[in-house]
Scaffold this active site. Structure first.
Site, PDB file in Angstrom:
ATOM      1  N   GLU A  68      -6.552   5.063 -12.914  1.00 37.87           N
ATOM      2  CA  GLU A  68      -6.109   6.174 -12.013  1.00 37.87           C
ATOM      3  C   GLU A  68      -7.088   7.009 -12.080  1.00 37.87           C
ATOM      4  OE1 GLU A  68      -4.421   8.593  -9.701  1.00 37.87           O
ATOM      5  OE2 GLU A  68      -3.291   6.890  -9.997  1.00 37.87           O
ATOM      6  N   GLY A  82      11.917   9.736  -3.303  1.00 39.85           N
ATOM      7  CA  GLY A  82      12.618   8.594  -4.245  1.00 39.85           C
ATOM      8  C   GLY A  82      13.400   7.850  -3.698  1.00 39.85           C
ATOM      9  N   ARG A 327      10.552   7.447  13.027  1.00 42.81           N
ATOM     10  CA  ARG A 327       9.523   8.662  12.797  1.00 42.81           C
ATOM     11  C   ARG A 327       8.483   9.010  14.130  1.00 42.81           C
ATOM     12  NH1 ARG A 327       7.896   7.404   6.529  1.00 42.81           N
ATOM     13  NH2 ARG A 327       9.757   8.454   5.724  1.00 42.81           N
ATOM     14  N   GLU A 467      -0.298   1.104   0.618  1.00 45.38           N
ATOM     15  CA  GLU A 467      -0.657   1.609   1.972  1.00 45.38           C
ATOM     16  C   GLU A 467      -2.298   1.192   2.335  1.00 45.38           C
ATOM     17  OE1 GLU A 467      -0.679   6.357   3.953  1.00 45.38           O
ATOM     18  OE2 GLU A 467      -0.083   5.888   1.793  1.00 45.38           O
TER      19      GLU A 467
END
Length: 500
Positions: A68, A82, A327, A467
């Site tokens: 990370e 969430g 969206r 993503e």
């Protein structure tokens, strides 16, 4: 004929390959000094990375490492609401909601406007029940309530009780560690290490990295025995990169992402010759507030209240959109709300307090001045300098739509508004889109393998999920669909590596 838009869509990826080619190190395994060696190497500790770590552990991998970049785990995944869209779950059946993977795919294909991959969407949707159970086995706890997100035919967005991505990340991280997974923060991915034939051998990592000092830490070489999974997220925080792809996304438009969402993994894979796809398809969240930074509390407030509330143009005092459309549709309309000088004039979301107070987000948006309470329509009009007469008429008309169960104005689904009338007092929040999700990235297949641009074949030992991959959702991604997508392809990458 190649238009400027088509060049931005496809050409920018090719340009990035050339610009960042030095990130890739070509070497024979016998000629490189390895500082570490692991069975499975995962870059990124978000939904995709941790799902892969848990699945690899379940499948018997003995040496798994998760790197990370930031000083905390979860990256961008911790910042969402969430939520995760799953079809045909036990909770949906308990609540009397009829749904299926087939219907979920159909909704996503419509939102993708002809660009989404039916094959990848189907793979993700069909894995949904497994992923849902995996998260529960890790200790994730879901609310006994499912949220309706825009553009869907069925209510399917399940939400953890924390109402934050941390409600997924913490239990999954704990479970991964129970399988012996090594987790390391402040390790920045710098590039791939490949053999002459293109096979990925490992990665170059900057150990001890700090975001304020790009050259901090020590470069090390990490060998991957079974493969490398790149799960580094998108590039919403890289303003120069995203604006080169979409000129409308400059500094005027904020973003909801963590500071680490700068496209490191994407750029490195492009340098390795990965196939770029849909890079200019960048989605903004229509539920965002300009009165707070990042994702914020306003997003949760909007998400809960959009189904039974109205969005008002401050110039006209009237609605200007279907508040539960997908969206892209809503964000495109919201960003057009301007004053006479062309400056942003954010729209208003007006919610009845009697319903808004049922969601915990109301307390926070009021506390931090992201929303305000008003006792009358007149007070709203005065505070925001709205034309009063059309606003009063709009609210009167809206209540008629609620009673009839039909919205002749914009065709909004009214089943979530039944009996919820727009009456005082009101809670009002401003709306202005923020860059939220990059649909574009590098191309993968249903095995989560990264596809090479030169021949359309998988790059050996290289996988991607989440993503950083592209082509899955097309022009627009439906709300709540990134979480299951990330996890499904993280699981898939782990399975592919363990079968190799």
């Amino acid at each position: 004929m190649q238009t400027r838009r088509s060049f931005l869509k496809f050409g920018a990826g090719a340009a990035a390959v050339g610009a960042f080619a030095p990130l890739t190190v070509n070497a024979q395994s016998s000629n490189i000094k390895w500082d570490e060696s692991h069975e499975v190497v995962i870059v990124g500790s978000g939904f995709a990375g941790l799902a892969a770590a848990v699945e690899a552990g379940k499948l018997g991998a003995k040496d798994i490492v998760v790197f990370e970049k930031l000083g905390v785990y979860g990256g961008n995944s911790t910042l969402n609401a969430g939520q995760a869209c799953f079809a045909d779950t036990d909770l949906q059946r308990k609540l009397g909601i009829k749904d299926s993977a087939e219907l979920m795919v159909k909704d996503q294909l419509a939102s993708g406007r002809g660009y989404a991959s039916e094959e990848l969407l189907r793979h993700s949707a069909e894995l949904g029940p497994y992923v849902y159970q995996l998260t529960k086995d890790c200790g994730c706890v879901y609310r006994d309530h499912i949220i309706n997100t825009g553009g869907t035919s069925a209510t399917r967005s399940h939400q953890v009780v924390e109402r934050s991505g941390a409600g997924f990340i913490r239990p999954m991280l704990k479970t991964a560690r129970s399988y012996g997974v090594k987790t390391k923060t402040r390790h920045k991915f710098e590039g791939l290490i490949t053999a002459d034939d293109g096979t990925v051998l490992g990665i170059k990592v900057r150990k001890g990295y700090h975001t304020d000092h790009e050259d901090s830490g020590k470069l090390i070489n990490v060998r991957a025995e079974k493969g490398v999974l790149i799960a580094t997220g998108g590039f919403a925080a890289n303003v120069a990169f995203r604006q080169a792809l979409d000129p409308t996304l400059g500094d005027e438009v904020g973003h909801t992402n963590a500071r680490g969402a700068t496209g490191d993994g994407l750029i490195a894979m492009l340098a390795e010759g990965a196939m770029p796809i849909h890079l200019s398809f960048i989605q903004s969240g229509p539920w965002a507030s300009p009165d707070e930074g990042g994702f914020g509390y306003g997003a949760g407030f909007s998400l809960y209240n959009f189904p039974h509330s109205i969005a008002i143009d401050r110039n006209t005092g009237m609605r200007f959109m279907n508040e539960t459309a997908d969206r892209k549709h809503r964000a495109d309309l919201e960003i057009q709300r301007r004053d006479k000088d062309g400056k942003p004039n954010p729209a208003l979301l007006i919610a009845p307090k009697h319903e808004a107070q049922k969601d915990p987000s109301m307390e926070n948006v009021l506390k931090y001045n992201v929303a305000w309470e008003f006792d009358s329509v007149e007070a709203i009009a005065k505070h925001f300098d709205l034309p009063l007469k059309p606003l009063k008429q709009q609210i009167e008309d809206w209540n008629k739509y609620v009673k009839a169960g039909d919205d002749p104005q914009f065709g909004k689904r009214m089943d979530m508004s039944t009996g919820i009338y727009m009456t005082a007092p009101f809670i009002v929040q401003r709306l202005w889109p923020k860059v939220h999700y990059c649909q574009g990235g590098i191309q993968i297949n249903t095995k989560a393998q990264v596809i090479a641009a030169k021949n359309g074949k998988p790059i050996p030992n290289l996988y991607a999920a989440g993503e950083v991959s592209g082509g899955v959702h097309g022009v627009s991604r439906l709300g709540g669909c990134s979480t299951p997508d990330c996890m499904a392809f993280g699981v898939t990458a782990a399975r592919s590596m363990m079968k190799a």
